[in-house]
Scaffold this motif. Structure first.
Motif, short mmCIF file in Angstrom:
data_model
loop_
_atom_site.label_atom_id
_atom_site.label_comp_id
_atom_site.label_asym_id
_atom_site.label_seq_id
_atom_site.Cartn_x
_atom_site.Cartn_y
_atom_site.Cartn_z
N ILE A 67 0.92 -1.32 0.24
CA ILE A 67 0.05 0.05 -0.10
C ILE A 67 0.92 1.33 0.09
N LYS A 68 1.71 1.16 0.77
CA LYS A 68 2.74 2.27 0.99
C LYS A 68 3.44 2.58 -0.59
N SER A 69 3.97 1.60 -0.96
CA SER A 69 4.46 1.76 -2.45
C SER A 69 3.57 2.45 -3.40
N ILE A 70 2.46 1.71 -3.59
CA ILE A 70 1.47 2.16 -4.36
C ILE A 70 1.13 3.77 -4.19
N LEU A 71 1.01 4.07 -2.81
CA LEU A 71 0.64 5.59 -2.55
C LEU A 71 1.66 6.54 -2.98
N ILE A 72 3.16 6.01 -2.53
CA ILE A 72 4.22 7.09 -2.99
C ILE A 72 4.47 7.01 -4.39
N LYS A 73 4.14 6.07 -5.08
CA LYS A 73 4.23 5.81 -6.57
C LYS A 73 3.34 6.73 -7.30
N TYR A 74 1.95 6.67 -6.61
CA TYR A 74 0.86 7.74 -7.19
C TYR A 74 1.25 9.09 -7.09
N LEU A 75 2.05 9.23 -5.97
CA LEU A 75 2.36 10.89 -5.87
C LEU A 75 3.46 11.19 -6.80
N LEU A 76 4.45 10.40 -7.19
CA LEU A 76 5.48 10.44 -8.08
C LEU A 76 4.76 10.58 -9.54
N VAL A 77 3.64 9.87 -9.82
CA VAL A 77 3.08 9.89 -11.06
C VAL A 77 2.33 11.24 -11.14
N LEU A 78 1.76 11.47 -10.11
CA LEU A 78 0.67 12.72 -9.99
C LEU A 78 1.94 13.98 -10.22
N PHE A 79 2.99 13.98 -9.47
CA PHE A 79 4.03 14.89 -9.69
C PHE A 79 4.58 14.97 -11.18
N LEU A 80 4.78 13.88 -11.80
CA LEU A 80 5.16 13.83 -13.10
C LEU A 80 4.34 14.55 -14.04
N VAL A 81 2.95 14.25 -13.98
CA VAL A 81 1.96 14.72 -14.70
C VAL A 81 1.80 16.13 -14.59
N ILE A 82 1.79 16.58 -13.09
CA ILE A 82 1.62 18.17 -12.98
C ILE A 82 2.78 18.74 -13.60
N SER A 83 4.18 18.31 -13.36
CA SER A 83 5.42 18.72 -14.31
C SER A 83 5.18 19.05 -15.70
N ILE A 84 4.88 17.83 -16.18
CA ILE A 84 4.53 17.78 -17.80
C ILE A 84 3.69 19.04 -18.18
N LEU A 85 2.36 18.99 -17.55
CA LEU A 85 1.44 20.10 -17.76
C LEU A 85 1.92 21.42 -17.55
N HIS A 86 2.80 21.68 -16.35
CA HIS A 86 3.53 22.93 -16.05
C HIS A 86 4.56 23.27 -17.20
N ILE A 87 5.40 22.25 -17.61
CA ILE A 87 6.20 22.59 -18.89
C ILE A 87 5.46 22.95 -19.91
N ASN A 88 4.40 22.05 -20.27
CA ASN A 88 3.49 22.69 -21.42
C ASN A 88 3.05 23.84 -21.36
N ASN A 89 2.41 24.44 -20.26
CA ASN A 89 1.76 25.55 -20.05
C ASN A 89 2.77 26.94 -19.93
N LEU A 90 4.14 26.42 -19.41
CA LEU A 90 5.23 27.60 -19.32
C LEU A 90 5.66 27.69 -21.01
N TYR A 91 5.68 26.73 -21.81
CA TYR A 91 6.38 26.82 -22.87
C TYR A 91 5.01 27.63 -23.91
N LYS A 92 3.90 27.56 -23.79
CA LYS A 92 2.97 28.01 -24.49
C LYS A 92 2.84 29.51 -24.08
N VAL A 93 3.19 30.03 -22.82
CA VAL A 93 3.16 31.30 -22.25
C VAL A 93 4.33 32.05 -22.66
N THR A 94 5.58 31.62 -22.34
CA THR A 94 6.89 32.18 -22.76
C THR A 94 7.44 31.87 -24.18
#
Length: 186
Positions: free
Chosen positions: A35-62
């Motif tokens: 369970i702990k492994s699944i939860l932490i990996k969930y956070l890692l994936v969520l962070f990666l998705v947010i980072s990719i979206l953030h990269i895309n948003n920054l690229y579009k703006v700047t």
């Protein structure tokens, strides 16, 4: 004569069998680790998705250099804290609180710099942003989910005595497996 790779594979198989045998006496620890492994990996994936979206948003703006934007978005302390929380010691999970407060401060700072002083203002702007800039609004929503998830997982790992005890037992069992491997490989 066995090659080094064959010896490694034999020791690995023996270690897996040993691990399985000692974990049979501790089914709750095995479940906790999963369970702990699944939860932490969930956070890692969520962070990666947010980072990719953030990269895309920054690229579009700047319209700046995508490589520099990607490096800036991905080189964050989140990775270190989340990977540390995967460790068996429950005390490493305390780092999730630091990560949580860092992200809350970052989020509140971004609201303050946008002159948003109340949640009603935020929701009005969010609804407008959802219509005009859906990807940016989705990113903000995922950041809130990320914050809440970090808080939930940190509390689950650190405040419940049963989970701290299971983490302690996990640490002991992993230590036994490591000892087994070191005696077999010497």
């Amino acid at each position: 004569m066995n090659t080094q790779k064959e010896q490694y594979n034999i020791i690995k198989e023996q270690a897996m069998a040993y691990k399985k045998s000692i974990y049979n006496d501790y089914p709750q620890v095995k479940k906790f680790e999963k369970i702990k492994s699944i939860l932490i990996k969930y956070l890692l994936v969520l962070f990666l998705v947010i980072s990719i979206l953030h990269i895309n948003n920054l690229y579009k703006v700047t319209g700046g250099n995508i490589l520099l934007i990607a490096m800036a978005a991905l080189i964050k302390i989140d990775w270190i804290f989340l990977l540390a929380a995967l460790a068996p010691r429950w005390q490493f999970s305390l780092l999730l609180y630091i990560l949580f407060f860092d992200k809350v401060f970052e989020f509140l700072s971004s609201l303050s710099s946008a002159n948003i002083s109340s949640f009603s203002d935020y929701f009005q702007i969010y609804i407008t942003a959802l219509q005009q800039y859906p990807l940016a609004a989705i990113t903000d929503f995922l950041i809130i989910i990320y914050l809440l998830s970090i808080a939930f997982i940190a509390i689950w790992l650190t405040l419940f005595p049963k989970n701290r005890e299971l983490a302690r037992q996990s640490e002991e069992l992993i230590g036994k497996v490591k000892t087994f491997i070191s005696t077999k490989s010497s």
